[in-house]
Design an enzyme around this catalytic site. Structure first.
Site, mmCIF file in Angstrom:
data_model
loop_
_atom_site.group_PDB
_atom_site.id
_atom_site.type_symbol
_atom_site.label_atom_id
_atom_site.label_comp_id
_atom_site.label_asym_id
_atom_site.label_seq_id
_atom_site.Cartn_x
_atom_site.Cartn_y
_atom_site.Cartn_z
ATOM 1 C CG ASP A 114 -32.920 -69.590 -3.330
ATOM 2 O OD1 ASP A 114 -34.058 -70.067 -3.164
ATOM 3 O OD2 ASP A 114 -32.675 -68.375 -3.216
ATOM 4 C CE LYS B 180 -32.599 -66.151 -6.078
ATOM 5 N NZ LYS B 180 -33.535 -65.217 -5.384
#
Length: 285
Positions: free
Chosen positions: A141, A10
């Protein structure tokens, strides 16, 4: 039967710190987007009743490895729910591409992929929301990787609003150092007072990362990397880690800059995607 599952990287396209909480954690506003690049997990479900990580990470005990912790967490929750098959187990190997401490979310993505994959392979029946709640206990996350869609995140990163930012091409470069997240968030000079703003308002302004000045000051390798990339394209730090990304409209433009890179720069070119490769492949498993 060996099954193959992507664990994508990401980027934090922006990251703003809006305050520090009483528990020491920080409130954020950030934009997560996935890359069509990352680690790959190979999972073989079996009847061993145990989790075996066949490719351990040097210096990381299994008990600390997020892959093993995620698998054991799912086993525990499925046992409590009465949905874990008898003697359910798995053997797992990983093709590791994402650097540790790079800000690309490698460990969190690995954990999320394990939760999603074993939930399907063992047929434990949890929803993505339930898996995301489990994943939050492993790291802030993890939920965005479980949910599998680009998101505007608030809180410590767990309050997710699906969004669809432009899918650009990125040259992602690594500074060759590992940066522990606590080191950045404990920095006394870290900017912690960015005003809360609506997502639509943030999208109308140039993006930045409040962690970047502290990281560039502490790590000359990151400073050197950002300075070089800024000569060619808008560039900034992702997360709190050592990776920096430069943004391009086309793959060829990104690759042209990578070809110009000095010998000390290690990088790759990937496309930003709003649907995680894990979820694109899910129906094919």
């Amino acid at each position: 039967m060996i099954t193959t599952w992507p664990a994508p990287a990401k980027l934090n396209l922006f990251l703003y710190i809006t305050g520090r909480r009483a528990d020491g954690y920080h409130n954020l506003q950030t934009l997560f987007q996935f890359l069509d690049y990352g680690d790959t997990l190979h999972i073989t479900p079996d009847n061993s009743g145990t989790i075996s990580l066949l490719t351990p990470v040097d210096g990381v005990a299994d008990e600390q490895n997020l892959i093993v912790r995620a698998a054991r967490l799912l086993m525990q929750q499925a046992t409590l729910a009465g949905t874990l098959p008898a003697d359910a187990g798995a053997a797992i190997t990983i093709d590791k591409q994402l650097p540790m401490g790079g800000g690309l979310g490698g460990g969190s993505s690995n954990a999320a992929t394990v939760l999603v994959a074993l939930n399907q392979l063992w047929q434990t029946g949890f929803t993505l929301d339930q898996l995301a709640t489990m994943g939050l206990t492993l790291g802030a996350d993890v939920p965005v990787f479980v949910k599998g869609h680009a998101a505007f995140a608030e809180g410590v990163g767990e309050q997710l609003q699906p969004v669809n930012p432009p899918e650009k091409w990125y040259l992602v470069a690594h500074a060759g150092v590992s940066i522990p997240t606590p080191l950045v968030f404990n920095d006394p000079e870290l900017k912690r007072d960015t005003p809360l703003r609506a997502f639509s308002h943030i999208m109308q302004s140039p993006f930045s990362n409040d962690c970047e000045p502290a990281v560039r000051k502490r790590f000359r390798e990151v400073e050197q990397l950002v300075s070089w990339l800024l000569e060619y394209a808008p560039s900034r730090l992702t997360g709190t880690g050592a990776c920096v990304f430069a943004e391009f409209d086309t793959e060829s433009a990104a690759r042209q800059v990578l070809e110009l890179a000095p010998n000390w720069l290690r990088g790759f070119v990937a496309r930003g995607v709003n649907v995680s490769p894990l979820h694109r492949n899910l129906s094919g498993q």
